[in-house]
Design an enzyme around this catalytic site. Structure first.
Site, PDB file in Angstrom:
ATOM      1  N   HIS A 187     -10.094 -24.681  36.231  1.00  0.00           N
ATOM      2  CA  HIS A 187      -9.164 -25.586  35.557  1.00  0.00           C
ATOM      3  C   HIS A 187      -9.720 -26.142  34.253  1.00  0.00           C
ATOM      4  CE1 HIS A 187     -11.368 -28.883  37.763  1.00  0.00           C
ATOM      5  NE2 HIS A 187     -11.064 -29.556  36.673  1.00  0.00           N
ATOM      6  N   ASP A 228     -11.236 -22.127  42.119  1.00  0.00           N
ATOM      7  CA  ASP A 228     -11.465 -22.972  40.944  1.00  0.00           C
ATOM      8  C   ASP A 228     -12.821 -22.687  40.292  1.00  0.00           C
ATOM      9  OD1 ASP A 228     -10.663 -24.768  39.030  1.00  0.00           O
ATOM     10  OD2 ASP A 228     -11.360 -26.545  40.106  1.00  0.00           O
ATOM     11  N   SER A 230     -16.155 -32.088  36.228  1.00  0.00           N
ATOM     12  CA  SER A 230     -15.642 -30.775  36.616  1.00  0.00           C
ATOM     13  C   SER A 230     -16.444 -29.638  36.006  1.00  0.00           C
ATOM     14  CB  SER A 230     -14.185 -30.630  36.199  1.00  0.00           C
ATOM     15  OG  SER A 230     -13.353 -31.411  37.009  1.00  0.00           O
TER      16      SER A 230
END
Length: 373
Positions: free
Chosen positions: A117, A147, A221
């Site tokens: 993402h 992911d 992230s």
């Protein structure tokens, strides 16, 4: 901005740090194999910092139709005056947006792991090293289901790199460390413990997350989670957050799964997954009691798709799958992960319970077709 992972209502939202936002994302640093001294993590942090990378992405936001935002019943003359001011009207078109993410170098020639993402939809990806060097990055491949994404940069010298550790050896209570850039505050170090293992946060079939109380915020992230030896044991992906900030519940993709996905992406830029062609549900406690099990186990086949590997092998509705290859099926996730990670066109032994008797059936798994973009 946060991306909600949970597919069911909850009091708090499970949120990913989104890539294309104005708030920067945290990068977690690669490591050196060393023990953490009683005095703290300073030596470890100093050793791993050169391999920290920040990922800057640009993407073009799609035209936004905001006609419906104008008040109902607005006079036509006023409507015409306001329409040309709306995004995407009168040739205004889409505007570039920027966002920052994180990653870590896993090879001296510039392979970098981050979250899917972080780079999804990016037009350009730029990687910045701690020493100030900047490189244009190629997205080698990206896998939405786990992911995980793999990038590649090219430098004229060997780059600092990180080593993976095995997440299989983690125990609840083990210490872990994160180093990075939450909310744009570069060089931030957080530490904590492994709070739980094999967490299912209902984000997909590969939910098997490491839960940690090391502070993870928007910006983490794509960064790694370290053990005390300075090895990457997870990739930080999501937080449970009622208000958008850390409440001590963060989730990381286990390194053992990451390594498998990265190897697949490095091969041809994609991840090939197996397909069985069945609809399944859990065994009920009542059925388990009748069968003499202490607790429900296995996956009950509700339906078999026509012309599927399951149909060709003779699996039937009502069969209870107890094992798939080397994997014992205790819950539905065990089966979905085992099928997805199996090699297409390879025969696998499946043990099923049919009419009270166990049978072993050879199933040749097919290849899962990717969903249209």
């Amino acid at each position: 901005m946060q991306i909600t992972l949970s597919k069911t209502p909850r009091a708090a939202a499970l949120a990913l740090s989104a890539a294309l936002v104005s708030t920067p994302m945290l990068a977690l640093a690669p490591s050196a194999a060393m023990a953490v001294p009683p005095g703290g993590y300073a030596d470890l942090v100093e050793a791993v910092s050169p391999a920290v990378v920040f990922i800057e992405v640009t993407a073009t936001a799609q035209n936004v139709d905001m006609q419906h935002q104008l008040p109902q019943g607005m006079p036509e003359e006023l409507r015409r005056r306001f329409e040309h001011m709306l995004p995407g009207q009168d040739g205004a078109g889409a505007v570039p947006q920027q966002g920052l993410g994180s990653g870590f170098i896993i090879s001296a020639d510039g392979q970098i792991v981050t979250n899917h993402h972080v780079v999804a939809g990016a037009d350009t990806v730029t990687v910045k090293l701690a020493d100030g060097r900047s490189f244009a990055a190629e997205v080698v491949g990206s896998d939405a289901m786990t992911d995980i994404a793999l990038l590649k940069i090219t430098a004229d010298v060997d780059l600092p790199m990180v080593a993976f550790g095995t997440s299989k050896s983690l125990r609840v209570g083990d210490e872990v460390v994160a180093v990075g850039n939450p909310f744009g505050l570069g060089g931030t170090v957080t530490s904590g413990i492994v709070s739980a293992l094999s967490r299912d946060i209902q984000s997909g079939p590969f939910d098997d997350f490491i839960q940690t109380d090391a502070a993870i915020n928007r910006g983490n992230s794509g960064g790694p989670l370290f053990n005390n030896a300075g090895e990457v044991v997870g990739v930080n992906t999501a937080i449970l957050s009622p208000g958008g900030g850390s409440v001590g519940i963060g989730f990381s993709v286990p390194s053992d799964l990451v390594q498998t996905v990265v190897a697949d992406l490095a091969d041809d830029g994609s991840v090939e997954r197996g397909w069985l062609g069945v609809q399944i549900r859990p065994m009920t406690p009542e059925v388990a009691n009748v069968l003499g099990y202490d607790s429900p186990k296995g996956a009950v086949i509700e339906a078999v798709s026509a012309d599927s590997p399951a149909a060709n092998a003779g699996l039937k509705a009502g069969d209870i799958i107890l094992s798939f290859g080397e994997t014992d099926v205790n819950d539905l996730r065990d089966l979905t992960r085992a099928v997805a990670t199996s090699t297409p066109d390879k025969a696998t032994k499946v043990v099923v319970l049919r009419k009270g008797a166990e049978q072993t059936i050879d199933v040749t798994v097919g290849a899962l077709k990717p969903k249209p973009a």
